[in-house]
Design an enzyme around this catalytic site. Structure first.
Site, mmCIF file in Angstrom:
data_model
loop_
_atom_site.group_PDB
_atom_site.id
_atom_site.type_symbol
_atom_site.label_atom_id
_atom_site.label_comp_id
_atom_site.label_asym_id
_atom_site.label_seq_id
_atom_site.Cartn_x
_atom_site.Cartn_y
_atom_site.Cartn_z
ATOM 1 N N ARG A 27 0.849 -1.189 0.000
ATOM 2 C CA ARG A 27 0.000 0.000 0.000
ATOM 3 C C ARG A 27 0.877 1.228 0.000
ATOM 4 N NH1 ARG A 27 -5.486 1.350 3.257
ATOM 5 N NH2 ARG A 27 -5.567 3.580 2.783
ATOM 6 N N ASP A 139 8.923 12.032 -4.246
ATOM 7 C CA ASP A 139 8.814 11.068 -3.142
ATOM 8 C C ASP A 139 9.825 9.929 -3.344
ATOM 9 O OD1 ASP A 139 7.811 10.283 -0.709
ATOM 10 O OD2 ASP A 139 6.095 9.208 -1.538
#
Length: 537
Positions: A27, A139
């Site tokens: 996830r 990120d």
């Protein structure tokens, strides 16, 4: 994408008429990733679906798909398809069998300096391909780097919060965008951010890869943000030869931060030194997981020099970016968590603080470091007849050749440049050990990396030839140049193998002076001698 965290079972329904969902793999910040089977083509894939309980924006998934679809690179995740699932878009991606870098570190298995250098080169190539299209990842962290089982290929994934340069650190709802301990200080301050911000994140990731943790890991979010902006940065000595490149990437001032070209050269040097020191029998369990990976040529994907040339004023401060950044510090919206709001407020004050790293490294406008001891002097004349308009030089690196009269010598690491008086045209020379794959392997790898290392890379050709009876390769290409004011440039490059050494000579010029550069190139090649012998042996 987050880590591959085990066989938690999810629904096995068919979506998009062809993709059967299987076990949950992980996830990330924008959704859940599951293994799936493409029943039409009979191949395994990964499907990223938006989590129904996290307020994810369906438009963001489509934007991620469009962003990744533009970036075609072996170290960037591939998106095959976008289908609808539960009324929201789902991304169908290549399945990278193997866990993430975060998974590996979670088991206590850090990377050796050799493995870390190789990983850094792969990720630099991936980021270069993204930055060439004006895409910022925003990120870069261990959880978003997959390590393919067997091949050891590193794959940069999860472009869910990628953006164009200048995007804010906060989302439209005031939620922090990114992972604080891998986020550059300029983004913490709310300043405009560019490719240099991703390079900071890469520096923090390399520290984590080699030591097991980010250098900014702290007990609270506020402490993390304070560490990013204020605390002294001391890369662990365990990183060995990687310390200088990490220091350069973790320079808090983005204008002085080590650029991609400089980082690539330093990491390639670290990798070559580690391979020479370790030898083929000293391999640890590697990212490569096979010796075949070590046969990849050490890249010289950006042969363009970084000579000291007068820099246009706008290149130092494009459009008044510093003033915009300072003025913009008060325009940020409130954060979702009071702790983050307080921490970011404290970080705003840091815009007036100059925090300098030990081991100062200044860079040119192309981002490449100026090597310690670099020289910019007139060439020493060498005896011998030369064509009109040329000077014969005897270089301290052990070779002689003819260069344009009045050319000035400079160095950048192991590369030597002879630049015309107006700074527009130069001849470059590099001498090194023959890399695995030889001359043609080095050129082919450089060509593959070209789009990520030379803005606007195009019209490229690579051919295997013989140079004075020796194995050689020739590479030509056009690219957009260092600045818009300068305009496009054309480069012609030839390298050859001789007595265990790779000799590389190239010339570069604005496209309207390409014929002039070819003349300099041909004369340099024809006159090149080393150790008192002709280049043909």
């Amino acid at each position: 994408m987050s880590s591959h965290n085990g066989p938690e079972q999810a629904g096995h329904g068919l979506i998009g008429g062809r993709y059967r969902l299987g076990e949950r793999l992980g996830r990330g910040g924008t959704g859940i990733v599951r293994r799936a089977t493409d029943e039409l083509l009979g191949r395994p894939v990964a499907v990223k679906t938006l989590a129904l309980d996290d307020g994810a924006d369906p438009a963001g998934a489509l934007r991620e798909a469009r962003v990744v679809a533009r970036i075609r690179h072996p170290h960037v995740i591939v998106v095959h398809d976008v289908v609808e699932h539960d009324g929201r878009p789902a991304l169908v991606m290549e399945l990278v069998e193997g866990g993430s870098l975060a998974d590996r570190l979670a088991t206590g298995r850090v990377l050796s300096p050799r493995e870390t250098a190789r990983l850094g080169l792969d990720l630099l190539d991936a980021l270069g391909a993204a930055h060439a299209l004006d895409v910022l990842h925003r990120d870069v962290k261990p959880a978003n780097v997959l390590l393919e089982k067997g091949s050891g290929r590193a794959v940069l994934t999860d472009f869910g919060i990628a953006s164009l340069p200048g995007a804010t650190t906060l989302s439209g709802t005031g939620v922090f965008v990114g992972t604080p301990e891998y986020t550059a200080p300029e983004r913490m301050r709310g300043d405009d951010a560019g490719p240099a911000s991703d390079l900071w994140s890469l520096g923090a990731l390399l520290c984590a890869a080699a030591t097991g943790t980010s250098p900014f890991r702290r007990d609270s979010l506020g402490a993390v943000l304070h560490a990013v902006v204020y605390d002294e940065i001391r890369p662990s000595e365990v990183m060995g030869p990687l310390v200088p490149v990490v220091r350069g990437l973790l320079e808090r001032d983005p204008d002085r931060r080590l650029g991609a070209a400089g980082a690539r050269r330093m990491l390639a040097d670290c990798l070559a030194a580690a391979q020479e020191a370790d030898g083929p029998e000293a391999d640890t369990p590697s990212i490569a997981a096979s010796r075949a990976e070590d046969a990849r040529p050490v890249p010289d994907a950006h042969p363009e020099p970084t000579p000291r040339q007068p820099t246009p004023p706008e290149a130092h401060d494009p459009g008044g970016a510093r003033e915009r950044g300072a003025a913009g510090a008060g325009r940020r919206g409130g954060l979702a968590l009071p702790l983050v709001a307080a921490a970011v407020a404290a970080c705003v004050a840091a815009v007036t603080v100059a925090v300098l790293l030990a081991g100062d490294r200044r860079t040119t406008d192309t981002g490449a470091p100026t090597a310690p001891g670099s020289s910019s002097t007139g060439p020493a004349a060498a005896p011998g007849p030369v064509p009109a308009g040329y000077t014969a030089v005897s270089d301290e690196r052990g070779f002689t050749l003819a260069v344009p009269a009045g050319a000035r010598r400079s160095t950048d690491g192991d590369r030597v440049f002879y630049t015309t008086g107006d700074g527009a045209v130069w001849v470059g020379i590099r001498i090194r050990a023959i890399p695995p794959g030889g001359a043609i392997g080095a050129m082919r790898y450089a060509d593959e990396s070209g789009p990520g290392t030379n803005r606007g890379y195009r019209d490229a050709t690579v051919e295997e030839i013989r140079h004075k009876g020796l194995p050689a390769a020739r590479w030509e290409f056009t690219w957009d140049g260092f600045t818009a004011a300068e305009g496009p440039r054309h480069t012609v490059d030839l390298c050859w193998e001789q007595a265990g050494t790779l000799y590389d000579v190239w010339a570069s010029a604005p496209v309207d002076r390409a014929d002039e550069a070819r003349g300099y190139f041909d004369t340099a090649l024809g006159s090149f001698r080393t150790s008192g012998r002709t280049s043909g042996g």
